[in-house]
Every structure is written in C-alpha cells, then in structure tokens.
Design a protein around this motif. Structure first.
Motif, PDB file in Angstrom:
ATOM      1  N   ASP A 132       3.723  14.783  -5.426  1.00 27.39           N
ATOM      2  CA  ASP A 132       3.050  14.171  -5.242  1.00 27.39           C
ATOM      3  C   ASP A 132       2.686  13.211  -4.598  1.00 27.39           C
ATOM      4  OD1 ASP A 132       1.503  14.054  -2.898  1.00 27.39           O
ATOM      5  OD2 ASP A 132      -0.153  16.484  -3.431  1.00 27.39           O
ATOM      6  N   ASN A 136       1.298   9.388  -4.550  1.00 30.61           N
ATOM      7  CA  ASN A 136       0.347   9.136  -3.556  1.00 30.61           C
ATOM      8  C   ASN A 136       0.643   7.811  -3.164  1.00 30.61           C
ATOM      9  OD1 ASN A 136       0.848   7.038  -4.863  1.00 30.61           O
ATOM     10  ND2 ASN A 136      -2.134   6.747  -6.448  1.00 30.61           N
ATOM     11  N   SER A 190      -3.408   7.137   4.534  1.00 35.27           N
ATOM     12  CA  SER A 190      -2.583   7.399   3.475  1.00 35.27           C
ATOM     13  C   SER A 190      -1.359   7.809   3.143  1.00 35.27           C
ATOM     14  CB  SER A 190      -2.887   9.442   2.749  1.00 35.27           C
ATOM     15  OG  SER A 190      -2.254   9.375   2.050  1.00 35.27           O
ATOM     16  N   SER A 220       1.215   9.548   1.121  1.00 32.74           N
ATOM     17  CA  SER A 220       1.400  10.467   0.896  1.00 32.74           C
ATOM     18  C   SER A 220       1.857  11.672   1.514  1.00 32.74           C
ATOM     19  CB  SER A 220       0.239  11.401  -0.384  1.00 32.74           C
ATOM     20  OG  SER A 220       1.069  12.906   0.164  1.00 32.74           O
ATOM     21  N   ASP A 247      -0.499  14.437   2.273  1.00 33.99           N
ATOM     22  CA  ASP A 247      -1.832  14.243   3.784  1.00 33.99           C
ATOM     23  C   ASP A 247      -1.231  13.899   4.755  1.00 33.99           C
ATOM     24  OD1 ASP A 247      -2.993  14.469   0.896  1.00 33.99           O
ATOM     25  OD2 ASP A 247      -3.562  12.233   0.545  1.00 33.99           O
TER      26      ASP A 247
END
Lengths: 367, 351
Positions: free
Chosen positions: B103, B105, B165, B167, B170
């Motif tokens: 994951d 960012n 974001s 990510s 997200d």
C-alpha cells in the motif's frame, strides 16, 4: 533549424502482408517519408502469354482464369469475345445475357474483395473484410451452382457458355439482389464516414486527371480521378447497350474517391443485374462453333470493362490451331505504373493505403 | 509477518496475472470471432478454452532464432525488460480493502514510473534486431509512447485530486460515486491514451502488421516472442485494472459479491471495450497519432485538470447531483468543441 538526416533503403516484399501477392517495392525513406520507390515485379511470372502460343485456343480459356483470379468470369468473357471476333461466331442472346450476369456478379465480388483488402491494409483488423466476404461467399455459391467451381470458373466457351443456368440459380440470384443494397448500405455506414478512414484516405495519394490519362490507367482508378470512361457505356459490347446504369466518378482522384467509386459501382452492378434477370430470354446457351477452333489468319484486339479497368486480349492468328501471338492488356499492371507519382512524399503507412486503393491482383501483373 | 504477506501476495499476483492473460487471450479471440461473424477458436477443449494452453505449448516448443547481425545481449534482454515492469504494476492494485501487495502512499506515481520502463524494452527489441521494420517500429515506439504518457498522467491526476491521495486503496475508498461520473472527460482521455500506451488499435503502430510486418517483434520467435505477447496482455490487464480502480470504483460494489469479484467484473468490462475498439477501427498514421496527442488530448487533459481543480476547491464536486450532470455536459461540450478545431494536417512532405 534543419537536421541532417540520412536516407535509407527498405524492401517491402516480395513477401509482405500487404503486397497482395508476391511483389517488391524498393523504398528510399527519410524517417517514415517516402523519397523514392521502385516497384519490381516478376516474382509470380509464369510465362503465360508464351505458354498460350503453344496450346490451342480452347485450352487457353483456363489460363485466363488464372490472370486476375478474383474476376475469372470477366477474363473468360474478354478472351472468348476475342476469338469469336476472329472466327465470326454468333453468340445467342441468352448466352449474352448469362455472360453479362456472370460478369456483373464477378465485378461485385471483385470489388468486395478489393475494398475489403484495402481496409485491411489501412489497419481495420479484418472486420470490414470479413463482412464483405460474407456477401462474396454468396456470389461464389452462385458460381458454384453454374459451373461447379469456386475460384477459377472456366465457364465461358466460344459461342456462349458451357452450361445453361440450373433451376435453382435465378431464385437464389433474385434473393441476393434484393439483399445486396442493404449490405452495401451497411458497409457505407460502417466505413464511409469513419473519422479514421477519412483521415487516412481524404487527399492521400492524389492521381491528377492528366496523369491518370497519360499513364493509361483504367477502371475505378481512372474514374476516381474524375474521368467518365467505362467501356460498357462508351464502346458497348455484348448486350450492355440495353441496360440503364450510371458511371460513378470521383472528384479529387484521392484514395477516398477510388474507394467511393468501387462502392457505387457495386450499386450500379446490382442495377444492371436486376434488369438482366428481368430481360433474360429463353433459347440456346451456346451458338454454333466448330469443335476445333482454327481462326483464319488475322488479328484482333477485344477489350471489356474488367473489375480493375480495360481488360483487352490481343490475339494474332496465323491459320493454325494455336495463336501466333497472345497478349493481355492487364489493367492491374498498367494502373500500377502510376504508383510512383502517387506515393512520393507520403509515409510508409500511406503507401499501403494507396497501393490497396489501386486494387491489383498479382496474377494479372505478372503473367 | 511482513515477509509472509509479501510471499503470499506475490504468488497470488503471479497466478492472477498469468491466468488473467490466458483468459484475455481466449476471450479476445472468441470476442473478435463474434464481432467478425466467424466462429473463432472452438476446437481445443470446451468453447476453445484450451486454446491458450495449446498456444503456450506451441510457443515454448518453437525454435528461438536470433538474426546473425543482431546485437545479441540487447536482443536477449529486451523481452525481459518489457515483461518485468508489466508484472510489477500489479503490486499496488487493491483487490479488496487493504488487500494489496504494497500500500504505497505514492501508488499512482509508482505505476506511472514503472510502466514507462516497458518502452525501453520495446525500443531495445526494435534496435537490437538489426531489421529495418523493427527499427521503424522502435522509432514509432519512442515517439508515440513517450508522448501519450503525458495526457495519461494528466488524466489520472483528476481522480487523484478528487480523492486527495496518491494511494490506490484510498482512491477506491473515496469513490462514493464512481469517479467516471465526476471525471467523464478524464476517463475518456485515460482510455484513449492507455490504448496508445498498450499498443492497441487504432494506435497499434508499433507492430502495424499491414505496414511494417510485425514492427519491433519481427525478429522474435519462440518464448521471447511469447514474453512480448504476455507483456502486451499483461499491460492490457493492468490498464483495465487501473481504469476500474481509478474511475469505476475498484473493488467496491453491492455486498452480495466479494470485492475482488467486482474488480474482476469491471476489468473484463473495460477489456471488452478495448476488444470492441480493435474490431471496429482502422489504424491511424504516425503523424496523425502524434498530432492527436499533442494538439487534442494534451490541451483537453490540461483543461480537465484546471476545471477539476476549480470544482474541487469550490466544493461543487461534494454534491454529486449537481456535479454529475455538470461534468457530463462539460465533457460533451469540450470534446465536440475541440474536435471541431482539430485537424490532423496534410501529412504530405514536399521533397
């Protein structure tokens, strides 16, 4: 600022997906821009014209099938007319009509193949081509009915045709003629106004009127340049003077116009076929012709409007069973002579579009 | 237990990509068959399901030919350089809430960075083959793929702005309504640029079978060709997965199906669109492809970016019932307006 770039030479063919047979183009390129092109043919040469001088007249009919193998029927017709001219053989009316029916069906099927391959050349992944082969298949089945063959028909004889139409032929033909305009409209919708087709074809590979005439081009290539010349109208042969049809022409002489002319010609052929089916008389399908053809000394040039242009047979007879000289005026070869002027300055991708729009069959280019 | 997570997920991803690619190959061939009114492969196994397996066996058994004049190390390495990044993209794609290998960012940046490396592999193949068709393909690769990278990234930024974001996990969570409704223009630009990036019709100029035979892969046979083939479909898979994740809501969907099932359904839907385009359109010319990118897609992507920024800052995008019709209308107006202005140009060089 101008960059200095080197030219390089690339061979397209003899084996290449888009050369429609074995054909070689020696390109000089600057990046992707074509600086020069030298077409080199002869990879499929079979010495057919020489071969024909050592075979008797009847045995040459199958040779004509193998010239433009996508329009064998028209080739048959042109050659038979040449020998009939030498021998002064009368062709019965029914046979004339049958010949016209076969020639026009063949023209539709040749244009279907030509346009389909052309679209394949500009990168439409086979879909339009396979749509067109759907209808071509129906025409091939009709030919299969009359002569039992699917590509090299060898159907016409001196004085008429080899066999009369079978019973099931006319109903099947009428059905096809009713469906055909719908199919042609379908191609029209799928292709004609497609933005990418327009971007790839409009203004590309222009063949100016003067050049089209000076290079002796014929058929859709000539008519695409705006010249209304069609032997079926201008020098009517067989029974073509009895039908009503138009000669479609282009305006700009570009790749797009050549495509549009072919599309419209299919519509006109359907028109001719409808009239021919209606007028088809009863009677003999073959006239009186001797078993052994031995024309008196003399010569003839007989031409018909083939799918690709003026298809002519020049035959010199010396009184024997074989021709003294046998020459074909092949439209594919002659249309190809204008290629160089059409492609210089365009890009490699355009070469394929322009080459495809000329619609050649290598069997006819190399004889 | 980080190592366990990585080990298990790497295996899962590997299995997913390989089986996904095999499925795509089968699905595309059958799909194209339907589009073109022909049966398509149907002999190997039920519905031709074993066809990709048969293809794989055939490719594995084929002789590996290297041209005499080829730059051998470059020729050898090219398929690997292309294939590895195509696989690595999947590391950040979420199959469920938090169900992803890493994951990051900066997930989107990672995808953009790693997928660009594929171009190098393709260029190596074209250059190292010592074949002029390959060279033409390689030159086209650099021109086309590098150019289309820009509208591609710009179109993705719209979704990033909405979610706030980078990510991917997200971004999926931020989609109360799928972003395709809030970013219709961004989605269309993304799909167009992505088709060019993965070398698909109407931008399949790198191999352009009717012009330059097979382009950069002309001199490849056997398993090396197989790797390029795998790369191509893995790219199609990743493009479909990214489109599903960024614009179609990713793994989110009604609860009667698990998250990964929704993702897979969306991936297949996007890929069906790609097949549809392939079955329909002819191919553009290289100068048209370039001018389309620089004169049409890039301005459109920039406008989209500015408009999205204004909408996000003004808070208009928080009320979907106003934002959705407004965005759809805006996309239609911009596309129609700009396409009226856009000309591909003559293409003829006077020499």
């Amino acid at each position: 600022m101008t960059l200095k770039t080197d030219h390089y030479v690339i061979n397209i063919g003899p084996q290449h997906p888009s050369t429609h047979g074995v054909f070689r183009l020696r390109l000089t390129l600057d990046g992707e821009v074509i600086i020069d092109v030298e077409p080199i043919f002869g990879y499929l040469h079979r010495g057919m014209e020489k071969l024909a001088e050592s075979r008797n007249y009847t045995k040459n009919i199958p040779l004509t099938d193998r010239l433009d193998y996508l329009s064998s029927m028209i080739n048959n017709q042109a050659y038979c007319m040449a020998v009939e001219d030498l021998m002064k053989i009368e062709v019965p009316e029914r046979a004339q009509y049958i010949r016209v029916i076969m020639a026009e069906l063949q023209r539709i099927s040749a244009h279907l193949a030509g346009v389909g391959f052309f679209l394949n050349d500009i990168g439409a992944f086979m879909t339009p081509m396979l749509y067109m082969f759907r209808e071509r298949e129906k025409i091939v089945e009709l030919f299969d009915m009359v002569c039992g063959q699917r590509l090299n028909y060898n159907y016409m004889r001196f004085g008429g045709v080899a066999m009369d139409l079978p019973e099931e032929f006319l109903p099947a033909l009428k059905k096809l003629l009713n469906e055909m305009p719908g199919f042609i409209n379908e191609y029209d919708q799928l292709i004609t106004t497609n933005e990418i087709v327009l971007a790839r074809c409009k203004g590309v590979g222009v063949l100016p009127r003067e050049l089209a005439i000076n290079a002796a081009t014929a058929g859709p290539v000539l008519r695409g340049s705006g010249i209304e010349w069609d032997l079926r109208k201008k020098r009517p042969y067989s029974v073509y003077d009895r039908f009503q049809f138009d000669i479609p022409t282009g305006e700009n002489g570009d790749t797009y116009d050549r495509y549009m002319v072919r599309l419209e010609e299919m519509r006109q052929s359907v028109r001719i076929l409808k009239q021919a089916v209606e007028q088809l008389p009863d009677g003999e399908y073959i006239g009186k012709a001797p078993k052994l053809i031995r024309p008196p000394a003399g010569e003839t040039y007989t031409a018909v409007e083939g799918a690709k242009g003026e298809l002519g047979f020049y035959v010199v007879a010396d009184g024997s069973e074989n021709a003294y000289r046998w020459h074909v005026r092949a439209p594919s070869l002659i249309n190809l002579t204008a290629l160089r002027e059409m492609v210089i300055g365009w890009k490699v991708a355009d070469l394929m579009a322009i080459f495809g729009s000329i619609d050649i069959v290598m069997g006819e280019v190399d004889r | 237990m980080d190592w366990l997570h990585f080990a298990v997920f790497t295996l899962i991803l590997f299995a997913f990509v390989i089986s996904g690619v095999l499925f795509f190959i089968w699905y595309e061939r059958r799909g194209l068959g339907r589009f073109q009114m022909r049966p398509g492969p149907n002999r190997a196994g039920p519905f031709g399901l074993l066809q990709p397996v048969a293809d794989a066996i055939k490719v594995l058994l084929k002789e590996d030919i290297v041209p005499t004049l080829a730059d051998k190390p470059v020729h050898f390495l090219a398929p690997l350089v292309a294939f590895v990044p195509a696989m690595a993209v999947f590391a950040v794609i979420p199959f469920g809430d938090g169900a992803l290998l890493a994951d990051l960012n900066i997930g989107i940046l990672y995808i953009m960075a790693i997928s660009s490396v594929i171009v190098i592999g393709i260029f190596m193949a074209g250059w190292g083959s010592s074949n002029k068709y390959s060279l033409l393909g390689a030159m086209r690769t650099i021109a086309q793929e590098v150019s289309y990278e820009i509208p591609l990234v710009l179109s993705i930024l719209g979704a990033v702005m909405l979610a706030g974001s980078l990510s991917l996990n997200d971004i999926v969570k931020a989609q109360d309504v799928p972003f395709v409704l809030l970013q219709p223009l961004g989605f269309l630009i993304y799909m167009t640029a992505a088709l060019a990036e993965i070398n698909r019709t109407p931008f399949d100029l790198l191999e352009a079978d009717s012009e330059i035979v097979a382009g950069f892969q002309t001199e490849y046979s056997g398993m090396k060709f197989g790797l390029f083939y795998l790369t191509e479909y893995a790219e199609a898979l990743s493009v479909s997965a990214i489109a599903s994740t960024l614009f179609l809501g990713g793994w989110s969907g009604p609860a009667f199906l698990p998250g990964f099932a929704w993702l897979i359904i969306k991936i297949i839907a996007v890929f069906t669109f790609i097949i549809w385009v392939r079955a329909t359109f002819p191919r553009l010319r290289i100068d048209q492809v370039m001018s389309f990118c620089w004169k049409f897609l890039l301005p459109l992507a920039l406008i989209n970016l500015v408009v999205t920024a204004v909408l996000v800052l003004s808070g208009l995008n928080d009320s979907p019932w106003i934002a959705i019709p407004f965005n759809l209308l805006l996309a239609a107006v911009l596309i129609v307006g700009l396409s009226r202005q856009f000309r591909t140009g003559g293409g003829h060089a006077s020499t």
